[in-house]
Each structure stands twice: as C-alpha cells, then as structure tokens.
Design an enzyme around this catalytic site. Structure first.
Site, PDB file in Angstrom:
ATOM      1  N   THR A 323       0.822  -1.215   0.000  1.00 42.36           N
ATOM      2  CA  THR A 323       0.000   0.000   0.000  1.00 42.36           C
ATOM      3  C   THR A 323       0.856   1.265   0.000  1.00 42.36           C
ATOM      4  O   THR A 323       2.051   1.233   0.310  1.00 42.36           O
ATOM      5  CB  THR A 323      -0.920   0.056   1.231  1.00 42.36           C
ATOM      6  OG1 THR A 323      -0.098   0.139   2.400  1.00 42.36           O
ATOM      7  CG2 THR A 323      -1.814  -1.160   1.317  1.00 42.36           C
ATOM      8  N   CYS A 324       0.201   2.410  -0.299  1.00 40.93           N
ATOM      9  CA  CYS A 324       0.889   3.704  -0.322  1.00 40.93           C
ATOM     10  C   CYS A 324       0.882   4.321   1.067  1.00 40.93           C
ATOM     11  O   CYS A 324       0.392   5.441   1.258  1.00 40.93           O
ATOM     12  CB  CYS A 324       0.208   4.628  -1.315  1.00 40.93           C
ATOM     13  SG  CYS A 324       0.233   3.947  -2.969  1.00 40.93           S
ATOM     14  N   ASP A 325       1.353   3.574   2.050  1.00 42.69           N
ATOM     15  CA  ASP A 325       1.409   4.067   3.425  1.00 42.69           C
ATOM     16  C   ASP A 325       2.750   3.638   3.987  1.00 42.69           C
ATOM     17  O   ASP A 325       3.098   2.449   3.939  1.00 42.69           O
ATOM     18  CB  ASP A 325       0.259   3.460   4.240  1.00 42.69           C
ATOM     19  CG  ASP A 325       0.170   4.083   5.622  1.00 42.69           C
ATOM     20  OD1 ASP A 325       1.228   4.310   6.253  1.00 42.69           O
ATOM     21  OD2 ASP A 325      -0.956   4.334   6.083  1.00 42.69           O
ATOM     22  N   ASN A 366      -6.424   1.270  -0.826  1.00 45.98           N
ATOM     23  CA  ASN A 366      -5.822   1.283  -2.167  1.00 45.98           C
ATOM     24  C   ASN A 366      -6.539   0.321  -3.122  1.00 45.98           C
ATOM     25  O   ASN A 366      -5.941  -0.195  -4.069  1.00 45.98           O
ATOM     26  CB  ASN A 366      -4.331   0.908  -2.118  1.00 45.98           C
ATOM     27  CG  ASN A 366      -3.431   2.055  -1.704  1.00 45.98           C
ATOM     28  OD1 ASN A 366      -2.345   1.836  -1.184  1.00 45.98           O
ATOM     29  ND2 ASN A 366      -3.849   3.291  -1.920  1.00 45.98           N
TER      30      ASN A 366
END
Ligand SMILES: *Cc1c(COP(=O)(O)O)cnc(C)c1O
Length: 376
Positions: A323-325, A366
């Site tokens: 994920t974009c975290d 996402n």
C-alpha cells in the site's frame, strides 16, 4: 506449520494473497486443549478467525463461543449452537446490542465497570454476569492489559452489588495477554480470583465460574511450551488457591486454536535497494499490515516466512506491504533472510497465519480486496 493438504493446495497456484486453513489442524488443536484442561468449558474466541467452516466444525466438536458483537453472536448461532453456548465477552457493549443478544438467548455477559453493569441490569434481566479483572500482560507478545478489566477492590464491590440489580453475579474473568509464553502467567490472576470468590462469599454472594481467558500461544519463529505444560501449571494454580472447591472453569482460546492451521500465500511484487551503497534489499509483498498482517505492529508477532527457492545463498531483507502508506512495513529490525535470487513473481509462504489475519484485513485500502480464506 504446513501439511500435505496445504502443500497440495498451494501447488495449484491461485491468485494471491489468500489464507488457506487446514481444518484437521484446528481439530487437533481443539483436542490438545481439551486434553490439557479437561475440566474447562471451551469458548472459542470468534475474532481469531470467524470462517464459517471453522465455527461449524468447532460447534460439532462441542465448543462454545466467546463473542464481542451481535454479528459475531449471529455467526456462532449460524454455526449451529444455541444462545446457552455463547458468551458476550466484550466489556464494551451498547445497551441495544445487549438487548439484541439477550433476545437471541445469550445469558452470559462480561463487564468491568459500574456503567456496564447498569446496562446489563437494564437490558439483560436475570442474566449471568462476570467481572473481568486487570492483569499485567507481562510475558505476552500481544498484551491485552490496561484497556480491559478493573482492579479487584472494584470487582468485589461490583460483583456484590450485582445481586441487587436483577442480574446474577456468576464469576470472574481475566486474560493474561495473547501469545503468552510463560505457562505460569495464570498464577497471579488465579490467586486474585480466589480472593474475590472468598470476599464475595463472606458478603453472602456465591460465585460459580472462573473464566481464565485465552493467551495460549501458537508456534511462530520460536518454540513454545506444550499445551500440556500450560494445563499442568493452571491445574496447580487452581488447586493451590481454590483447594477442593475449584469452580466451573471456562477457557477462551483464539490463537492456539487456529494460528498454526493457516498459511498465507503471497507474491513478491518488487525487490529493490534504496541506494547503491545500501546492501539491504527491500522486498515488497502483495500483502502487508493492512491486508491482514496487523500483528506485525512493532514486529510483535514474527511469522515464519519461507521461500520455495531452496539451497541458495540468503541475505537480510526488509519486508514491506503493497500500500501507499509508509507504516506498511512488516519487518525492518527482525532478522529475516531470503534468497539473493528472489525476484518479482516469486511466491512466499507466510506460516502460522490462521489467527488474527483475515479479521484485521481492511476492506479496500488502495482498492485491495480483503484477505480471502480457503478452509480445506
Ligand atoms: C481475543 C480474546 C480472547 C482470545 O485470546 P487469544 O490470546 O487469542 O487466545 C479470549 N478472550 C477474550 C475476552 C478476548 O478478547
């Protein structure tokens, strides 16, 4: 742990990520627990893994269920048990949910505060209630202390007052903390519970049930004591503090029942480095903290991770999710080593992931689907 059934299933190469659970291992875990604490009623903690196949098999084996919400109560009912084999063990419940549970035949409820007792008295008249006491959580990899339970002085007052509030003061509960590696961790809480039983009796209130919670471990990267070792330690504590007046005992296993029965099949998405000078590889998988591996928080639970590429050279890696975290990094400090020729598209087995994975996986962070389960 992996079994022939699981290996054959993984060989069929379904789209990843998914969890596969071998029900034979769950049944075996049930029997091991039963043998270790034969006197105890088993209430499986549904949140560990609520797959319908697991719940209905445990129901058939004779298990009861520890639940935290009306939805979990409905899952247990659907698995084939009636309300008298369900405990509403959450100490934080809405009054309407208590009433809904009561309406479904549930008669066993937890509390740890005066306000919760008042809700039970209003919404579940005549129900059996038990008070959860605080524990230190020391020795547990995933402690459940502080948030739940009250001290024994408060528990004493609440249990004695329950009798005059239209509910039945039934007993005491505690949870020593999840993935408890010390078999003697139950001793202090059993001693406190015995004190409460005596104090209540002196005040004319007869308690009947002691709920010794969950906390029994599953094997991750390190070895754990056998279930029988836990059973013997608990038996000794009960004899020491209750003598020949041991009350009805309840256990609430979660992790022990399903942890080692599951394997997550995951695919490597990317292998990279942060600089030419940095030798450490970052391995990004198609599952991470938000896809079901939440218990890697602070690297608390360390799952065995196995590559099919055997025999070659291995080197240290950082393991991260897709994920974009930036919080979605599973292991950075823990020593994980994977083959130097690992590449995108390779599969990894994340073992002992039968407990607390699917329930933690987010709905669509996402756009990633929740973790799928196959029970075989
Ligand atoms: C989560 C939970 C359990 C199960 O704990 P494990 O450590 O997985 O055995 C048992 N009882 C209660 C009240 C819980 O919240």
């Amino acid at each position: 742990m992996t079994t022939k059934k699981i290996r054959d299933f993984l060989a069929e190469r379904r789209p990843t990520p998914y969890l596969v659970v071998d029900l034979d291992v769950v049944a075996d875990n049930y029997r091991k627990l039963k043998d270790a604490v034969p006197q105890a009623g088993i209430y499986y903690a549904v949140k560990a893994n609520p797959s319908p196949e697991i719940l209905s098999m445990l129901a058939r084996l004779g298990s009861s269920f520890d639940t935290a919400t009306v939805n979990e109560i409905d899952m247990a009912l659907k698995a084939g048990v009636s309300g008298d084999r369900i405990s509403y063990g959450n100490t934080i419940k809405k009054k309407d949910d208590i009433a809904a549970a009561f309406g479904r035949g549930v008669r066993l409820f937890a509390f740890d505060s005066e306000a919760e007792l008042a809700k039970l008295s209003a919404a579940a008249p005549g129900a059996k209630v038990f008070c959860r006491i605080l524990t230190s959580g020391e020795g547990a990899d995933w402690p459940l202390s502080r948030k739940f339970g009250c001290d024994i002085e408060m528990a004493r007052e609440l249990l004695i007052s329950a009798a005059s509030k239209g509910v039945v003061p039934h007993g005491v509960s505690f949870h020593v903390g999840s993935q408890m590696k010390d078999p003697n961790a139950w001793e202090a809480a059993v001693a406190q519970a015995a004190w409460l039983f005596r104090e209540c009796e002196d005040a004319g209130v007869q308690l009947n049930m002691l709920n010794i919670g969950g906390g029994f471990p599953t094997k991750y990267r390190k070895d754990i004591p056998s279930m029988m070792t836990y059973g013997e330690a608990i038996h000794a504590s009960l004899a020491r503090h209750f003598g020949n007046r041991v009350p009805e005992i309840i256990v609430e296993p979660g992790r022990q029942m399903v942890g080692n029965a599951g394997v997550i099949d995951t695919e490597v998405v990317l292998v990279s480095r942060k600089s030419k000078k940095d030798a450490r590889r970052w391995v990004y998988l198609d599952i991470g903290k938000f896809g079901g591996l939440a218990e890697t928080m602070d690297e608390a639970i360390q799952y065995p991770i196995v590559s099919a590429k055997k025999g070659g050279k291995v080197e240290r890696v950082v393991l991260a999710g897709p994920t974009c975290d930036s919080a979605d990094v599973m292991y950075e400090k823990a020593d994980y080593r994977l083959p130097v020729d690992l590449e995108p598209g390779d599969r990894l087995e994340i073992r002992s992931t039968g407990a607390y994975t699917t329930t933690y996986s987010s709905v669509a962070f996402n756009g990633i689907d929740p973790l799928k389960t196959y029970c075989i």
